[in-house]
Scaffold this motif. Structure first.
Motif, PDB file in Angstrom:
ATOM      1  N   ALA A  82       0.865  -1.181   0.000  1.00 14.99           N
ATOM      2  CA  ALA A  82       0.000   0.000   0.000  1.00 14.99           C
ATOM      3  C   ALA A  82       0.900   1.229   0.000  1.00 14.99           C
ATOM      4  O   ALA A  82       1.707   1.404   0.920  1.00 14.99           O
ATOM      5  CB  ALA A  82      -0.882  -0.008   1.237  1.00 14.99           C
ATOM      6  N   THR A  83       0.771   2.040  -1.041  1.00 11.21           N
ATOM      7  CA  THR A  83       1.577   3.268  -1.111  1.00 11.21           C
ATOM      8  C   THR A  83       0.937   4.282  -2.049  1.00 11.21           C
ATOM      9  O   THR A  83       0.239   3.907  -2.993  1.00 11.21           O
ATOM     10  CB  THR A  83       3.026   2.959  -1.579  1.00 11.21           C
ATOM     11  OG1 THR A  83       3.819   4.139  -1.446  1.00 11.21           O
ATOM     12  CG2 THR A  83       3.087   2.473  -3.019  1.00 11.21           C
ATOM     13  N   THR A  84       1.191   5.569  -1.761  1.00 12.63           N
ATOM     14  CA  THR A  84       0.824   6.635  -2.707  1.00 12.63           C
ATOM     15  C   THR A  84       2.073   7.314  -3.226  1.00 12.63           C
ATOM     16  O   THR A  84       1.984   8.286  -3.976  1.00 12.63           O
ATOM     17  CB  THR A  84      -0.013   7.736  -2.023  1.00 12.63           C
ATOM     18  OG1 THR A  84       0.481   7.952  -0.729  1.00 12.63           O
ATOM     19  CG2 THR A  84      -1.454   7.414  -1.989  1.00 12.63           C
ATOM     20  N   THR A  85       3.222   6.818  -2.770  1.00 13.52           N
ATOM     21  CA  THR A  85       4.490   7.454  -3.169  1.00 13.52           C
ATOM     22  C   THR A  85       5.445   6.401  -3.736  1.00 13.52           C
ATOM     23  O   THR A  85       6.525   6.162  -3.195  1.00 13.52           O
ATOM     24  CB  THR A  85       5.131   8.150  -1.948  1.00 13.52           C
ATOM     25  OG1 THR A  85       5.098   7.246  -0.818  1.00 13.52           O
ATOM     26  CG2 THR A  85       4.405   9.426  -1.586  1.00 13.52           C
ATOM     27  N   PRO A  86       5.030   5.739  -4.855  1.00 12.76           N
ATOM     28  CA  PRO A  86       5.903   4.716  -5.444  1.00 12.76           C
ATOM     29  C   PRO A  86       7.177   5.343  -6.019  1.00 12.76           C
ATOM     30  O   PRO A  86       7.187   6.534  -6.347  1.00 12.76           O
ATOM     31  CB  PRO A  86       5.036   4.127  -6.562  1.00 12.76           C
ATOM     32  CG  PRO A  86       4.081   5.216  -6.919  1.00 12.76           C
ATOM     33  CD  PRO A  86       3.808   5.970  -5.642  1.00 12.76           C
ATOM     34  N   VAL A 139       1.982  -8.020   3.621  1.00 11.34           N
ATOM     35  CA  VAL A 139       1.220  -6.780   3.409  1.00 11.34           C
ATOM     36  C   VAL A 139       2.076  -5.652   3.963  1.00 11.34           C
ATOM     37  O   VAL A 139       2.399  -5.639   5.159  1.00 11.34           O
ATOM     38  CB  VAL A 139      -0.141  -6.795   4.126  1.00 11.34           C
ATOM     39  CG1 VAL A 139      -0.928  -5.539   3.792  1.00 11.34           C
ATOM     40  CG2 VAL A 139      -0.932  -8.036   3.756  1.00 11.34           C
ATOM     41  N   ILE A 140       2.430  -4.728   3.099  1.00 10.81           N
ATOM     42  CA  ILE A 140       3.375  -3.674   3.473  1.00 10.81           C
ATOM     43  C   ILE A 140       2.720  -2.311   3.248  1.00 10.81           C
ATOM     44  O   ILE A 140       2.053  -2.097   2.229  1.00 10.81           O
ATOM     45  CB  ILE A 140       4.654  -3.753   2.596  1.00 10.81           C
ATOM     46  CG1 ILE A 140       5.260  -5.168   2.643  1.00 10.81           C
ATOM     47  CG2 ILE A 140       5.684  -2.698   3.024  1.00 10.81           C
ATOM     48  CD1 ILE A 140       6.367  -5.403   1.625  1.00 10.81           C
ATOM     49  N   GLY A 141       2.894  -1.395   4.189  1.00 10.21           N
ATOM     50  CA  GLY A 141       2.538   0.010   3.976  1.00 10.21           C
ATOM     51  C   GLY A 141       3.841   0.794   3.958  1.00 10.21           C
ATOM     52  O   GLY A 141       4.618   0.698   4.918  1.00 10.21           O
ATOM     53  N   ALA A 142       4.120   1.504   2.890  1.00  8.78           N
ATOM     54  CA  ALA A 142       5.421   2.192   2.779  1.00  8.78           C
ATOM     55  C   ALA A 142       5.233   3.535   2.085  1.00  8.78           C
ATOM     56  O   ALA A 142       4.547   3.609   1.062  1.00  8.78           O
ATOM     57  CB  ALA A 142       6.409   1.329   1.997  1.00  8.78           C
ATOM     58  N   GLU A 143       5.841   4.575   2.636  1.00 10.11           N
ATOM     59  CA  GLU A 143       5.657   5.919   2.059  1.00 10.11           C
ATOM     60  C   GLU A 143       6.896   6.788   2.226  1.00 10.11           C
ATOM     61  O   GLU A 143       7.575   6.728   3.262  1.00 10.11           O
ATOM     62  CB  GLU A 143       4.510   6.657   2.767  1.00 10.11           C
ATOM     63  CG  GLU A 143       3.154   5.984   2.739  1.00 10.11           C
ATOM     64  CD  GLU A 143       2.351   6.202   1.450  1.00 10.11           C
ATOM     65  OE1 GLU A 143       2.930   6.626   0.431  1.00 10.11           O
ATOM     66  OE2 GLU A 143       1.143   5.927   1.491  1.00 10.11           O
ATOM     67  N   THR A 144       7.143   7.599   1.210  1.00  7.64           N
ATOM     68  CA  THR A 144       8.073   8.726   1.340  1.00  7.64           C
ATOM     69  C   THR A 144       7.242   9.988   1.090  1.00  7.64           C
ATOM     70  O   THR A 144       7.337  10.606   0.037  1.00  7.64           O
ATOM     71  CB  THR A 144       9.252   8.611   0.339  1.00  7.64           C
ATOM     72  OG1 THR A 144       8.735   8.269  -0.944  1.00  7.64           O
ATOM     73  CG2 THR A 144      10.259   7.559   0.779  1.00  7.64           C
ATOM     74  N   GLY A 161       5.415  12.304   7.529  1.00  2.00           N
ATOM     75  CA  GLY A 161       6.745  11.731   7.669  1.00  2.00           C
ATOM     76  C   GLY A 161       6.882  10.498   6.788  1.00  2.00           C
ATOM     77  O   GLY A 161       5.929  10.091   6.114  1.00  2.00           O
ATOM     78  N   ASP A 162       8.083   9.907   6.789  1.00  2.00           N
ATOM     79  CA  ASP A 162       8.381   8.739   5.953  1.00  2.00           C
ATOM     80  C   ASP A 162       8.553   7.499   6.828  1.00  2.00           C
ATOM     81  O   ASP A 162       9.015   7.609   7.972  1.00  2.00           O
ATOM     82  CB  ASP A 162       9.687   8.971   5.176  1.00  2.00           C
ATOM     83  CG  ASP A 162       9.623  10.203   4.280  1.00  2.00           C
ATOM     84  OD1 ASP A 162       8.500  10.613   3.918  1.00  2.00           O
ATOM     85  OD2 ASP A 162      10.694  10.741   3.940  1.00  2.00           O
ATOM     86  N   GLY A 163       8.256   6.335   6.273  1.00  2.00           N
ATOM     87  CA  GLY A 163       8.453   5.087   7.022  1.00  2.00           C
ATOM     88  C   GLY A 163       7.757   3.931   6.338  1.00  2.00           C
ATOM     89  O   GLY A 163       7.107   4.097   5.295  1.00  2.00           O
ATOM     90  N   ALA A 164       7.908   2.750   6.932  1.00  3.99           N
ATOM     91  CA  ALA A 164       7.263   1.554   6.379  1.00  3.99           C
ATOM     92  C   ALA A 164       6.996   0.548   7.491  1.00  3.99           C
ATOM     93  O   ALA A 164       7.743   0.474   8.467  1.00  3.99           O
ATOM     94  CB  ALA A 164       8.139   0.907   5.309  1.00  3.99           C
ATOM     95  N   ASN A 291       2.393  11.770  10.408  1.00  3.55           N
ATOM     96  CA  ASN A 291       1.465  10.998   9.577  1.00  3.55           C
ATOM     97  C   ASN A 291       2.270  10.358   8.440  1.00  3.55           C
ATOM     98  O   ASN A 291       2.720  11.048   7.540  1.00  3.55           O
ATOM     99  CB  ASN A 291       0.385  11.941   9.047  1.00  3.55           C
ATOM    100  CG  ASN A 291      -0.631  11.240   8.167  1.00  3.55           C
ATOM    101  OD1 ASN A 291      -0.428  10.103   7.748  1.00  3.55           O
ATOM    102  ND2 ASN A 291      -1.733  11.920   7.885  1.00  3.55           N
ATOM    103  N   THR A 292       2.424   9.035   8.498  1.00  2.00           N
ATOM    104  CA  THR A 292       3.166   8.333   7.441  1.00  2.00           C
ATOM    105  C   THR A 292       2.208   7.634   6.473  1.00  2.00           C
ATOM    106  O   THR A 292       2.574   6.641   5.838  1.00  2.00           O
ATOM    107  CB  THR A 292       4.158   7.303   8.040  1.00  2.00           C
ATOM    108  OG1 THR A 292       3.418   6.395   8.880  1.00  2.00           O
ATOM    109  CG2 THR A 292       5.248   7.973   8.852  1.00  2.00           C
ATOM    110  N   SER A 293       0.980   8.144   6.387  1.00  2.00           N
ATOM    111  CA  SER A 293      -0.015   7.652   5.424  1.00  2.00           C
ATOM    112  C   SER A 293      -0.186   6.132   5.543  1.00  2.00           C
ATOM    113  O   SER A 293      -0.422   5.639   6.644  1.00  2.00           O
ATOM    114  CB  SER A 293       0.384   8.104   4.018  1.00  2.00           C
ATOM    115  OG  SER A 293      -0.632   7.833   3.089  1.00  2.00           O
ATOM    116  N   ALA A 294      -0.034   5.395   4.454  1.00  2.00           N
ATOM    117  CA  ALA A 294      -0.318   3.948   4.489  1.00  2.00           C
ATOM    118  C   ALA A 294       0.610   3.174   5.421  1.00  2.00           C
ATOM    119  O   ALA A 294       0.335   2.020   5.755  1.00  2.00           O
ATOM    120  CB  ALA A 294      -0.216   3.374   3.081  1.00  2.00           C
ATOM    121  N   ALA A 295       1.711   3.789   5.837  1.00  2.00           N
ATOM    122  CA  ALA A 295       2.661   3.079   6.715  1.00  2.00           C
ATOM    123  C   ALA A 295       2.302   3.211   8.183  1.00  2.00           C
ATOM    124  O   ALA A 295       2.847   2.496   9.027  1.00  2.00           O
ATOM    125  CB  ALA A 295       4.074   3.620   6.478  1.00  2.00           C
TER     126      ALA A 295
END
Ligand code: ACO
Length: 334
Positions: A82-86, A139-144, A161-164, A291-295
């Motif tokens: 799950a990501t919005t920042t591929p 199942v991974i949530g990862a965002e930059t 923020g960024d994270g996974a 807030n790291t969104s999907a992560a």
């Protein structure tokens, strides 16, 4: 054959090394630590290094979850990110992780539901497992998120923020092991009890990114109507939590831990208040991660598992809301 259920075999997470505090941010935009803490609860966020991409964060979280599950990468037959920042428009982050894990079997794909992405990914994985089409799913949530922020817009750049984070789901035959206090048979089973997904495309303008390959050939920046997002979040999150509890014959008293999407401390408090859930049963990481969104859910989950709050047999409620608008909840007996 008994019906199948998804059990959580392990979880893991990864945060970039660089920490950006509110005070440091206040040297770049017109804001202050006091304003950010009071309005959001955020004190700091992690920011990916130059040359460090979403797939790198996702890969590290995947490795950590596999180690926790005691599984080899070769045991996995599906990867959902799950990501919005591929990293790229394509290939997907999921196939990049699959490549880094040296896997050529099974399947890997991304899902995009903004900040609700992890719940959507969990639901997809759970349904593949329940239908017998997958045996072990990462199942991974990862965002930059730092890469889609307008660092001149103080109303948004302070929030993210960024994270996974990652979980490994494995298929198991549904057994009743009588661990819970819940009212229905399903509530006593360990694993993913149910997931509940919603979206309302009419609300897309409240929170979006103003670029993309088809519109502008540029990535764009995150734009948000903060007050309206806030208002909708508390209402929709409360509704979907009630929906999840009702579907399983449970009440707020049965929930051991709420692991919410970390959007804003005031949204977490407002939702807990509305549902009469004591705030000491809500896992809060927004102060450290922003807030790291999907992560944000799998990151918070991993924190609460590592520090010993989440124990075997406990009932965990996850909920999230994000751009789209999208929102959802998942109930898991750990
Ligand atoms: N520092 C200092 N002042 C600021 C900042 C900042 N970082 N950002 C905005 N302000 C100012 C505004 O310019 C405005 O000043 P003005 O009155 O002179 O015009 C004032 O603060 C109030 O602005 P509002 O936007 O009305 O502030 P509000 O109290 O609504 O708080 C916030 C803003 C924190 C974004 C709030 O609307 C909120 O929490 N919304 C929820 C949105 C959210 O959490 N989004 C996360 C992503 S969505 C999701 O994950 C579900």
């Amino acid at each position: 054959m008994k019906p199948l259920i998804s059990k959580i075999a392990g979880c893991g997470s990864y945060l970039p090394e660089r920490v950006l505090t509110n005070d440091e941010l206040a040297t770049k935009v017109d804001t202050s630590d006091a304003w950010i803490v009071e309005r959001t609860g955020i004190r700091q966020r992690h920011i990916a290094a130059e040359g460090e991409f979403t797939s790198d964060l996702a890969f590290e979280a995947a490795r950590s979850a596999l180690a926790d599950a005691g599984l080899a990468a070769a045991d996995v037959d599906m990867i959902v990110v799950a990501t919005t920042t591929p990293d790229y428009t394509f290939p997907s982050v999921a196939t990049q992780v699959q490549g880094r894990l040296a896997l050529g079997h099974g399947t890997a794909f991304d899902v995009q539901a903004a900040c609700s992405g992890f719940i959507f990914g969990l639901a997809v994985a759970d349904n593949f497992i329940k239908s017998g089409q997958a045996g072990a799913v990462l199942v991974i949530g990862a965002e930059t998120m730092s890469r889609i922020l307008d660092w001149k817009d103080r109303a948004t750049c302070v929030l993210f923020g960024d994270g996974a984070g990652a979980v490994v789901l494995v298929a198991a035959e549904k057994e009743q092991d009588d661990l819970g206090r819940g009212g229905t048979a399903n509530a006593r089973v360990r694993g993913v009890l149910s997931t509940h997904l919603h979206s309302d495309g009419r609300l897309a303008d409240l929170l979006y990114v103003d670029g993309g390959p088809s519109t502008s050939q540029a990535t764009g920046y995150l734009r948000m109507q903060g007050r309206e997002v806030f208002r909708r979040a508390v209402v929709n999150l409360s509704d979907v939590v009630v929906e999840a509890m009702t579907a399983n014959g449970l009440t707020a008293d049965d929930i051991d831990w709420v692991v919410p999407h970390q959007a804003n401390k005031r949204i977490l408090d407002g939702t807990a208040r509305k549902l009469k859930l004591p705030s000491d049963r809500v896992v809060v990481t927004i102060d450290r991660h922003a807030n790291t969104s999907a992560a944000s859910i799998p990151l918070a989950l991993d924190v609460a598992v590592r520090d010993g709050r989440i124990q075997d047999g406990q009932l965990i409620l996850m909920e999230a809301m994000g751009g789209g608008m999208t929102w959802g909840a998942g109930l898991v007996r750990w």
